[in-house]
Scaffold this motif. Structure first.
Motif, PDB file in Angstrom:
ATOM      1  N   TYR A 514       0.822  -1.220   0.000  1.00 21.64           N
ATOM      2  CA  TYR A 514       0.000   0.000   0.000  1.00 21.64           C
ATOM      3  C   TYR A 514       0.848   1.259   0.000  1.00 21.64           C
ATOM      4  O   TYR A 514       0.606   2.173  -0.786  1.00 21.64           O
ATOM      5  N   ARG A 515       1.862   1.332   0.870  1.00 16.90           N
ATOM      6  CA  ARG A 515       2.671   2.553   0.986  1.00 16.90           C
ATOM      7  C   ARG A 515       4.088   2.386   0.456  1.00 16.90           C
ATOM      8  O   ARG A 515       4.824   3.355   0.356  1.00 16.90           O
ATOM      9  N   GLY A 516       4.493   1.171   0.140  1.00 19.87           N
ATOM     10  CA  GLY A 516       5.881   0.928  -0.220  1.00 19.87           C
ATOM     11  C   GLY A 516       6.236   1.348  -1.634  1.00 19.87           C
ATOM     12  O   GLY A 516       5.436   1.937  -2.364  1.00 19.87           O
ATOM     13  N   SER A 517       7.447   0.979  -2.028  1.00 18.63           N
ATOM     14  CA  SER A 517       7.949   1.362  -3.350  1.00 18.63           C
ATOM     15  C   SER A 517       7.267   0.611  -4.471  1.00 18.63           C
ATOM     16  O   SER A 517       7.198   1.096  -5.606  1.00 18.63           O
ATOM     17  N   PHE A 518       6.774  -0.579  -4.165  1.00 21.14           N
ATOM     18  CA  PHE A 518       6.124  -1.412  -5.183  1.00 21.14           C
ATOM     19  C   PHE A 518       4.711  -1.725  -4.682  1.00 21.14           C
ATOM     20  O   PHE A 518       4.526  -2.567  -3.802  1.00 21.14           O
ATOM     21  N   GLN A 519       3.736  -1.044  -5.258  1.00 23.69           N
ATOM     22  CA  GLN A 519       2.398  -1.045  -4.667  1.00 23.69           C
ATOM     23  C   GLN A 519       1.453  -2.033  -5.355  1.00 23.69           C
ATOM     24  O   GLN A 519       0.363  -1.688  -5.794  1.00 23.69           O
ATOM     25  N   THR A 520       1.907  -3.270  -5.422  1.00 25.02           N
ATOM     26  CA  THR A 520       1.051  -4.384  -5.852  1.00 25.02           C
ATOM     27  C   THR A 520       1.363  -5.567  -4.949  1.00 25.02           C
ATOM     28  O   THR A 520       2.326  -5.544  -4.175  1.00 25.02           O
ATOM     29  N   SER A 521       0.538  -6.610  -5.066  1.00 20.08           N
ATOM     30  CA  SER A 521       0.724  -7.787  -4.201  1.00 20.08           C
ATOM     31  C   SER A 521       1.172  -9.013  -4.986  1.00 20.08           C
ATOM     32  O   SER A 521       1.134 -10.118  -4.457  1.00 20.08           O
ATOM     33  N   ASP A 522       1.601  -8.833  -6.218  1.00 22.59           N
ATOM     34  CA  ASP A 522       1.976  -9.994  -7.028  1.00 22.59           C
ATOM     35  C   ASP A 522       3.419 -10.401  -6.781  1.00 22.59           C
ATOM     36  O   ASP A 522       4.155  -9.770  -6.017  1.00 22.59           O
ATOM     37  N   LYS A 523       3.825 -11.473  -7.437  1.00 19.23           N
ATOM     38  CA  LYS A 523       5.172 -12.024  -7.224  1.00 19.23           C
ATOM     39  C   LYS A 523       6.264 -11.072  -7.696  1.00 19.23           C
ATOM     40  O   LYS A 523       7.370 -11.074  -7.144  1.00 19.23           O
ATOM     41  N   LEU A 524       5.978 -10.280  -8.731  1.00 16.08           N
ATOM     42  CA  LEU A 524       6.981  -9.320  -9.193  1.00 16.08           C
ATOM     43  C   LEU A 524       7.321  -8.321  -8.096  1.00 16.08           C
ATOM     44  O   LEU A 524       8.491  -7.997  -7.870  1.00 16.08           O
ATOM     45  N   ALA A 525       6.265  -7.857  -7.391  1.00 17.64           N
ATOM     46  CA  ALA A 525       6.500  -6.930  -6.289  1.00 17.64           C
ATOM     47  C   ALA A 525       7.236  -7.637  -5.159  1.00 17.64           C
ATOM     48  O   ALA A 525       8.141  -7.070  -4.526  1.00 17.64           O
ATOM     49  N   GLY A 526       6.861  -8.897  -4.910  1.00 17.14           N
ATOM     50  CA  GLY A 526       7.525  -9.658  -3.862  1.00 17.14           C
ATOM     51  C   GLY A 526       9.010  -9.787  -4.124  1.00 17.14           C
ATOM     52  O   GLY A 526       9.846  -9.574  -3.213  1.00 17.14           O
ATOM     53  N   LYS A 527       9.373 -10.129  -5.329  1.00 15.75           N
ATOM     54  CA  LYS A 527      10.790 -10.276  -5.671  1.00 15.75           C
ATOM     55  C   LYS A 527      11.510  -8.932  -5.652  1.00 15.75           C
ATOM     56  O   LYS A 527      12.687  -8.844  -5.276  1.00 15.75           O
ATOM     57  N   ALA A 528      10.779  -7.897  -6.046  1.00 15.71           N
ATOM     58  CA  ALA A 528      11.388  -6.562  -6.049  1.00 15.71           C
ATOM     59  C   ALA A 528      11.737  -6.117  -4.634  1.00 15.71           C
ATOM     60  O   ALA A 528      12.827  -5.576  -4.388  1.00 15.71           O
ATOM     61  N   TYR A 529      10.829  -6.358  -3.698  1.00 15.27           N
ATOM     62  CA  TYR A 529      11.129  -6.024  -2.303  1.00 15.27           C
ATOM     63  C   TYR A 529      12.281  -6.869  -1.770  1.00 15.27           C
ATOM     64  O   TYR A 529      13.120  -6.406  -0.992  1.00 15.27           O
ATOM     65  N   ALA A 530      12.323  -8.119  -2.177  1.00 12.72           N
ATOM     66  CA  ALA A 530      13.376  -9.017  -1.687  1.00 12.72           C
ATOM     67  C   ALA A 530      14.758  -8.598  -2.172  1.00 12.72           C
ATOM     68  O   ALA A 530      15.781  -8.974  -1.574  1.00 12.72           O
ATOM     69  N   GLN A 531      14.803  -7.816  -3.261  1.00 14.51           N
ATOM     70  CA  GLN A 531      16.095  -7.347  -3.753  1.00 14.51           C
ATOM     71  C   GLN A 531      16.840  -6.534  -2.710  1.00 14.51           C
ATOM     72  O   GLN A 531      18.077  -6.475  -2.725  1.00 14.51           O
ATOM     73  N   ASP A 532      16.092  -5.905  -1.792  1.00 16.92           N
ATOM     74  CA  ASP A 532      16.760  -5.105  -0.755  1.00 16.92           C
ATOM     75  C   ASP A 532      17.565  -5.993   0.183  1.00 16.92           C
ATOM     76  O   ASP A 532      18.513  -5.525   0.823  1.00 16.92           O
ATOM     77  N   ILE A 533      17.179  -7.253   0.286  1.00 21.58           N
ATOM     78  CA  ILE A 533      17.954  -8.199   1.089  1.00 21.58           C
ATOM     79  C   ILE A 533      19.295  -8.464   0.405  1.00 21.58           C
ATOM     80  O   ILE A 533      20.347  -8.547   1.074  1.00 21.58           O
ATOM     81  N   LEU A 534      19.269  -8.560  -0.914  1.00 22.93           N
ATOM     82  CA  LEU A 534      20.535  -8.730  -1.646  1.00 22.93           C
ATOM     83  C   LEU A 534      21.457  -7.542  -1.422  1.00 22.93           C
ATOM     84  O   LEU A 534      22.676  -7.694  -1.334  1.00 22.93           O
ATOM     85  N   ARG A 535      20.871  -6.348  -1.329  1.00 23.94           N
ATOM     86  CA  ARG A 535      21.683  -5.150  -1.054  1.00 23.94           C
ATOM     87  C   ARG A 535      22.468  -5.320   0.234  1.00 23.94           C
ATOM     88  O   ARG A 535      23.687  -5.081   0.282  1.00 23.94           O
TER      89      ARG A 535
END
Length: 774
Positions: A514-535
């Motif tokens: 809802y408020r984050g950088s990727f405002q959908t609930s699909d797998k693409l958004a999930g993987k996009a958020y997970a990229q911050d863990i790689l950082r």
């Protein structure tokens, strides 16, 4: 001794009456449970002829006769026994098979039976008079003693619990469950007080077939009491409990009837605190005794219609009482008797003491705090017995004070509580049942006392296994109140009084659709958020470090009731494991079926953690928690240093934990969370269409968040409005709270016994509040 019901021919009885009493006339059969009762009409009078069953003892019949005489002297209208031609009130007689019985002749009391009154013709005045009349009987018998009263009797409520336990197997399954519910309540709340209750000889059977009234169409007073066959020395309050149990039957508003009866009784016989406390439980025990005794009697005498007289109304009342909180009812009874329900400290006195002696950081909910003294199901009750729908208590998971959970704890506490250095079945039985809910390879349990302690132990396990202390945590998360947990909780270390993240702790992006950088609930958004863990992993690698652990709530709680995008944990776990770390699922708030579709919230993300931490709902309010992990990680913890927890895994906690799992399964509470949660979420979505201030409705099962904003485009947090709404619904007797960094998210995490009616009540209050405030 086998009981034989007498069946004397009328001609024989008339002959006996003429011989022993010089009475003649005509006989008419009267209804009876196990005796032979008849009405004798002579030229001038009417008498009741009673031939007792063969098991009736002469001393008990003598007790009845003397008790009636005792009450008559005090002006209470009851029958009197006639003397035979040798001056005795009891006449032994024998039938053709030489079985001995006892014959008595009693005076006939004129009047109409209470049972003949239709429910619409009863009134508060009659009910109050009934209470007053039976209190007269109670006071009248208070100085009466007789050896015949000291007997074991199936209808003595002092033995009602044991009688029901013995006979409840004769009931069908659905009815047996109802009886067991009330027996558990009785054992938990009433049984401990029995020793404090006054005792006396009581009539013990003020049912509507034993009470006489002045008129059928407009009854106002009780004119007499008959049938003293159930007299016994017992707890005095049982007289009122039995009177009330029968008076409530077939009434349109049984609770109002109960208030009137109790208020009337209390006028002549003032009840003490313990008697008020146990009364409702005893009424229900009497109803349970009735249906259980009837089940046995009907099996033995299937053609005896008299046995069925009270059974159906009794079941109706039991189902009604199951919908009520007994403490709240007791408070109403006290008010009806002009008694203040609250006998404890005032709210202000408690608040002042807390502020002075319990630390100023100990917070309270609401501007005007509530004094909560009882709980049941999805409701909490204040000192006056007012009910509050609990929308936020995810600790009392299967309902506040669930009788089965309470009974399990009480039973084991009475036997043994000790540490795990002794062998005990409960530890392995519970571990086996708990592990059976987990996916492979999660196969090792370690028991502790709180969610905070569970997370702290999880950190130790992860560090020992990976050799790294480096911890990744989601921004906004909260994991507990110990030092290690505070250090892992951005909600705390970035909040007021916090000191920021320690060097070994690394925040990763909150996956907020809802408020984050990727405002959908699909797998693409999930993987996009997970990229911050790689950082973070890459930054650690540049320092020649690797992640030791990644902890993440399976659903984000204090961060704002966030439902993470699909695939987030799947990708996040893969990144962490590839870098040599382990993944910890914090299920302290969201486990045990709350999401509805699964037992564990991590399953909704299609992952299997390396370590799972459990707390809060695990013991339904009892302080216990657990860490579940793999054999490999558990083995790495074997370093030579013993791990021991004094209270973790004790027999009482394990008994309680087992009961919680059984209740979830038996009452299908996971399924309830799914159905009721879906219904509530849909109603809230409808509400969102009515009010622009509702920016988002999200949730799984009975984990739901409603985010309020001043405008939907900019998502400006409606923090002030949210706080006002919480206070508004509190005035409607609904307990609500907020989450999120802006405190603009309504937190909905009720006990999972929360039902559709509760949902409707909440939505109606929320709609009213939004109309008035927004």
């Amino acid at each position: 001794m086998t009981s034989i019901t007498p069946s004397f021919d009328h001609e024989i009885l008339l002959s006996l009456l003429q011989h022993h009493y010089q009475l003649s006339g005509t006989l008419k059969p009267l209804a009876s449970y196990c005796d032979q009762n008849l009405l004798l009409t002579t030229e001038q009078h009417e008498f009741v002829i009673k031939v007792s069953n063969s098991a009736e003892k002469e001393t008990e019949l003598a007790m009845q006769n003397e008790a009636m005489q005792h009450l008559a002297v005090k002006g209470i209208p009851v029958p009197q026994a006639l003397e035979n031609n040798v001056g005795l009130q009891i006449t032994p007689i024998k039938d053709n098979q030489h079985n001995q019985f006892y014959l008595r002749v009693l005076t006939f009391l004129p009047g109409n039976f209470y049972a003949q009154i239709s429910a619409e013709n009863t009134s508060p005045k009659l009910w109050q008079n009934l209470g007053e009349f039976m209190s007269q009987v109670t006071v009248g018998l208070s100085d009466f003693q007789h050896p015949g009263a000291f007997r074991f009797f199936d209808w003595d409520l002092a033995h009602g619990y044991a009688i029901c336990q013995e006979k409840k197997p004769l009931l069908p399954e659905e009815q047996r469950v109802i009886v067991e519910y009330f027996l558990n309540l009785y054992q938990a709340h009433a049984a401990p007080l029995l020793a404090k209750l006054p005792r006396s000889v009581i009539h013990n059977d003020a049912n509507d077939h034993n009470l006489l009234v002045n008129d059928i169409t407009s009854p106002q007073i009780i004119t007499g009491l008959i049938d003293f066959g159930d007299m016994v020395y017992s707890h005095t309050i049982n007289e009122l409990a039995i009177t009330a149990a029968y008076a409530l039957m077939a009434q349109q508003d049984p609770i109002n009837t109960l208030k009137c009866v109790v208020a009337g009784f209390n006028k002549r016989y003032p009840l003490n605190d313990e008697e008020f406390e146990v009364l409702i439980y005893l009424i229900c025990l009497r109803l349970c005794t009735s249906v259980c005794n009837a089940a046995k009697a009907i099996k033995e005498q299937p053609d005896n219609k008299y046995l069925l007289v009270s059974v159906e109304p009794a079941w109706h009342l039991l189902k009604l009482f199951k919908q009520h909180n007994f403490f709240a009812l007791t408070c109403q009874l006290k008010v009806a008797c002009d008694i203040n329900p609250d006998t404890g400290k005032s709210k202000q006195a408690i608040k002042s003491y807390r502020e002075k002696h319990l630390g100023k950081t100990l917070s309270l909910s609401f501007k005007e705090p509530l004094k909560i003294v009882r709980g049941q199901g999805a409701y909490l009750y204040d000192e006056q017995g007012n009910a509050y729908l609990d929308m936020v208590n995810n600790v009392c998971h299967v309902g506040h004070c669930h009788p089965k959970v309470v009974a399990a704890g009480q039973a084991q506490m009475a036997k043994l509580n000790t540490n795990t250095r002794f062998l005990h079945d409960n530890l392995v039985d519970y571990a086996e049942k708990l592990l059976a809910t987990m996916p492979e390879p999660l196969s090792v349990c370690m028991f502790v006392n709180s969610g905070s302690e569970a997370n702290e132990l999880a950190f130790r396990l992860a560090k020992n296994f990976t050799g790294s202390q480096q911890l990744l945590t989601v921004d906004g998360a909260y994991h507990g109140n110990t030092n290690a947990c505070i250090n892992a909780s951005p909600y705390k270390f970035d909040g007021p009084g916090g000191e920021g993240a320690p060097k070994y702790v690394h925040k990763v992006m909150l996956p907020d659709p809802y408020r984050g950088s990727f405002q959908t609930s699909d797998k693409l958004a999930g993987k996009a958020y997970a990229q911050d863990i790689l950082r973070v992993i890459n930054e650690l690698a540049q320092q020649n470090k690797k992640p030791g652990m990644f902890i993440c709530e399976s659903l984000q709680g204090v961060a704002g009731q966030i439902i993470m995008p699909d695939g987030y944990l799947e990708a996040a776990y893969q990144y962490v494991r590839d870098a040599g770390g382990v993944c910890i699922a914090d299920e302290v708030q969201v486990g045990f079926g709350r999401v509805g579709t699964n037992m564990w919230a991590f399953e909704t993300q299609n992952v299997v953690p390396d370590i799972v931490t459990l707390g809060k709902p695990i013991g339904n309010g009892h302080p216990m928690a657990a860490v579940i992990t793999t054999q490999e990680i558990a083995d790495a913890f074997v370093t030579g240093m013993e791990y021991f927890n004094t209270f973790g895994g004790n027999p009482v906690s394990c008994a309680i934990g087992m009961a919680v799992l059984e209740v979830i399964e038996q009452e299908q509470l996971k399924e309830n969370a799914l159905k009721t949660g879906h219904y509530l979420k849909q109603q809230l979505i409808v509400l969102r269409q009515e009010f622009d201030v509702i920016g988002d409705v999200r949730g799984l099962g009975l984990f739901i968040g409603v985010e309020l904003v001043l405008d939907r485009e900019n998502k400006t947090p409606a923090t002030e409005l949210t706080a006002k709404l919480v206070e508004f619904v509190k005035a409607k007797h609904i307990i609500l709270s907020t989450e999120g960094p802006y405190y603009n998210v309504l937190k909905i995490k009720p006990p999972i016994v929360f039902n559709r009616n509760d949902a409707d009540k909440f939505v109606a209050a929320l709609r009213e509040g939004l109309c008035e405030l927004s």
